[in-house]
Write an enzyme that holds these catalytic residues in place. Structure first.
Site, PDB file in Angstrom:
ATOM      1  N   PRO A  14      -7.199  -0.990   7.003  1.00 54.69           N
ATOM      2  CA  PRO A  14      -7.817  -1.418   5.754  1.00 54.69           C
ATOM      3  C   PRO A  14      -7.122  -2.593   5.080  1.00 54.69           C
ATOM      4  CG  PRO A  14      -6.632   0.649   5.460  1.00 54.69           C
ATOM      5  CD  PRO A  14      -6.692   0.388   6.936  1.00 54.69           C
ATOM      6  N   ASN A  15      -7.970  -3.431   4.503  1.00 57.56           N
ATOM      7  CA  ASN A  15      -7.556  -4.601   3.701  1.00 57.56           C
ATOM      8  C   ASN A  15      -7.004  -5.756   4.530  1.00 57.56           C
ATOM      9  OD1 ASN A  15      -8.189  -3.489   1.074  1.00 57.56           O
ATOM     10  ND2 ASN A  15      -6.469  -2.099   1.418  1.00 57.56           N
ATOM     11  N   ARG A  22      -5.074 -12.051   0.161  1.00 56.06           N
ATOM     12  CA  ARG A  22      -4.421 -10.834  -0.327  1.00 56.06           C
ATOM     13  C   ARG A  22      -2.900 -11.045  -0.388  1.00 56.06           C
ATOM     14  NH1 ARG A  22      -3.256  -5.612   3.434  1.00 56.06           N
ATOM     15  NH2 ARG A  22      -2.411  -4.336   1.768  1.00 56.06           N
ATOM     16  N   TYR A  27       2.008 -11.387   2.581  1.00 51.21           N
ATOM     17  CA  TYR A  27       1.341 -11.403   3.889  1.00 51.21           C
ATOM     18  C   TYR A  27       1.077 -12.798   4.436  1.00 51.21           C
ATOM     19  CZ  TYR A  27       0.674  -6.497   2.754  1.00 51.21           C
ATOM     20  OH  TYR A  27       0.897  -5.180   2.432  1.00 51.21           O
ATOM     21  N   ASN A  78      -2.054  -2.148  13.800  1.00 53.46           N
ATOM     22  CA  ASN A  78      -1.557  -2.269  12.432  1.00 53.46           C
ATOM     23  C   ASN A  78      -2.490  -1.399  11.605  1.00 53.46           C
ATOM     24  OD1 ASN A  78      -0.742  -2.848   9.875  1.00 53.46           O
ATOM     25  ND2 ASN A  78      -0.825  -5.081  10.091  1.00 53.46           N
ATOM     26  N   ALA A  81      -2.359   0.548   5.307  1.00 53.80           N
ATOM     27  CA  ALA A  81      -1.940   1.646   4.417  1.00 53.80           C
ATOM     28  C   ALA A  81      -2.063   3.020   5.088  1.00 53.80           C
ATOM     29  CB  ALA A  81      -2.761   1.601   3.137  1.00 53.80           C
ATOM     30  N   ASP A  91      -2.890  11.944  15.004  1.00 51.24           N
ATOM     31  CA  ASP A  91      -3.430  12.880  16.008  1.00 51.24           C
ATOM     32  C   ASP A  91      -4.273  12.143  17.051  1.00 51.24           C
ATOM     33  OD1 ASP A  91      -2.193  14.986  14.775  1.00 51.24           O
ATOM     34  OD2 ASP A  91      -3.998  15.756  13.790  1.00 51.24           O
ATOM     35  N   GLU A 102       3.211  -0.506  17.449  1.00 52.36           N
ATOM     36  CA  GLU A 102       2.906  -0.580  16.010  1.00 52.36           C
ATOM     37  C   GLU A 102       3.361  -1.937  15.467  1.00 52.36           C
ATOM     38  OE1 GLU A 102       4.940   2.513  13.866  1.00 52.36           O
ATOM     39  OE2 GLU A 102       4.245   1.815  11.905  1.00 52.36           O
ATOM     40  N   HIS A 104       3.432  -4.482  11.867  1.00 55.82           N
ATOM     41  CA  HIS A 104       3.201  -4.767  10.447  1.00 55.82           C
ATOM     42  C   HIS A 104       3.615  -6.200  10.178  1.00 55.82           C
ATOM     43  CE1 HIS A 104       2.487  -0.577   9.660  1.00 55.82           C
ATOM     44  NE2 HIS A 104       3.536  -0.310  10.412  1.00 55.82           N
ATOM     45  N   LEU A 105       2.823  -6.880   9.369  1.00 58.91           N
ATOM     46  CA  LEU A 105       3.187  -8.258   9.011  1.00 58.91           C
ATOM     47  C   LEU A 105       4.461  -8.282   8.186  1.00 58.91           C
ATOM     48  CD1 LEU A 105      -0.405  -8.435   8.260  1.00 58.91           C
ATOM     49  CD2 LEU A 105       0.484 -10.509   9.277  1.00 58.91           C
ATOM     50  N   SER A 106       4.518  -7.394   7.203  1.00 58.38           N
ATOM     51  CA  SER A 106       5.680  -7.370   6.308  1.00 58.38           C
ATOM     52  C   SER A 106       6.745  -6.435   6.866  1.00 58.38           C
ATOM     53  CB  SER A 106       5.236  -6.893   4.913  1.00 58.38           C
ATOM     54  OG  SER A 106       4.737  -5.562   4.986  1.00 58.38           O
ATOM     55  N   ARG A 111      10.383  -2.777   1.450  1.00 57.16           N
ATOM     56  CA  ARG A 111       9.399  -2.646   0.373  1.00 57.16           C
ATOM     57  C   ARG A 111       9.495  -1.266  -0.288  1.00 57.16           C
ATOM     58  NH1 ARG A 111       3.773  -4.613   2.431  1.00 57.16           N
ATOM     59  NH2 ARG A 111       3.410  -4.633   0.174  1.00 57.16           N
TER      60      ARG A 111
HETATM   61  C1  DQA Z   1       1.024  -3.577   6.383  1.00 53.60           C
HETATM   62  C2  DQA Z   1       2.049  -2.819   5.533  1.00 53.60           C
HETATM   63  C3  DQA Z   1       1.383  -1.653   4.831  1.00 53.60           C
HETATM   64  O1  DQA Z   1       2.341  -0.964   4.026  1.00 53.60           O
HETATM   65  C4  DQA Z   1       0.274  -2.127   3.927  1.00 53.60           C
HETATM   66  O2  DQA Z   1      -0.396  -1.034   3.322  1.00 53.60           O
HETATM   67  C5  DQA Z   1      -0.695  -3.016   4.623  1.00 53.60           C
HETATM   68  C6  DQA Z   1      -0.189  -3.999   5.575  1.00 53.60           C
HETATM   69  C7  DQA Z   1       1.637  -4.859   6.985  1.00 53.60           C
HETATM   70  O3  DQA Z   1       1.029  -5.374   7.927  1.00 53.60           O
HETATM   71  O4  DQA Z   1       2.669  -5.337   6.525  1.00 53.60           O
HETATM   72  O5  DQA Z   1      -1.878  -3.005   4.335  1.00 53.60           O
HETATM   73  O6  DQA Z   1       0.634  -2.747   7.451  1.00 53.60           O
END
Ligand code: DQA
Length: 151
Positions: A14-15, A22, A27, A78, A81, A91, A102, A104-106, A111
């Site tokens: 999501p997002n 955003r 990001y 990724n 959230a 699961d 896995e 994550h950008l950040s 954080r």
């Molecule tokens: C994220 C980190 C998550 O905590 C956050 O909710 C995201 C993006 C990242 O790519 O850094 O939506 O997965």
């Protein structure tokens, strides 16, 4: 010897469709389509074929992961959230018998505390975070190496 061509699913939660607008301080300014394009380019150099997907919906992400049992040699995810909340995604990932990476950008560990726990990490071969969109490219390289080691 030519490397075997593998299909890899790159799944975004999501997002992430809002990347670019955003929280660019967190990001960056690159949008998801630009990241997808860079992934396509590197994947073809690595002899990988990718299916790059995004959904804002937890149930849809679960269904896509279930469907990845057929036809894919690896998953790069990724979960955004849902990383920090979704036992359902955890699961579903356990159903896969291919490597999961896995991304994550950040740097989630720099954080808020609620981002420090991941339901994806226990079922992932490895985690890449903190390198922005470049993390997806690192994940593709890691996936290629994992698949080669397995061959
Ligand atoms: C994220 C980190 C998550 O905590 C956050 O909710 C995201 C993006 C990242 O790519 O850094 O939506 O997965």
């Amino acid at each position: 010897m030519a490397k075997q061509r593998h299909n890899i699913l790159v799944l975004n939660g999501p997002n992430l469709n809002m990347l670019g607008v955003r929280e660019p301080d967190v990001y960056g300014f690159k949008n998801l389509s630009a990241i997808a394009l860079e992934c396509e380019e590197l994947a073809s150099e690595l002899g990988l074929a990718i299916d790059f997907r995004q959904s804002n919906d937890e149930g849809e992400l679960v269904t896509i992961i279930q469907q990845a049992r057929e036809g894919f040699s690896g998953l790069i995810i990724n979960a955004a959230a849902y990383t920090h909340t979704s036992i359902a995604i955890h699961d579903a990932l356990k159903l896969l018998d291919v490597p999961v990476i896995e991304v994550h950008l950040s740097n989630i560990y720099q954080r808020e505390a609620f981002r420090h726990h991941s339901y994806v990490s226990p079922v992932a071969a490895g985690v890449i975070c903190g390198f922005g969109g470049h993390g997806y490219l690192l994940a593709l390289q890691a996936m290629r190496a994992l698949l080669d080691d397995d061959a």
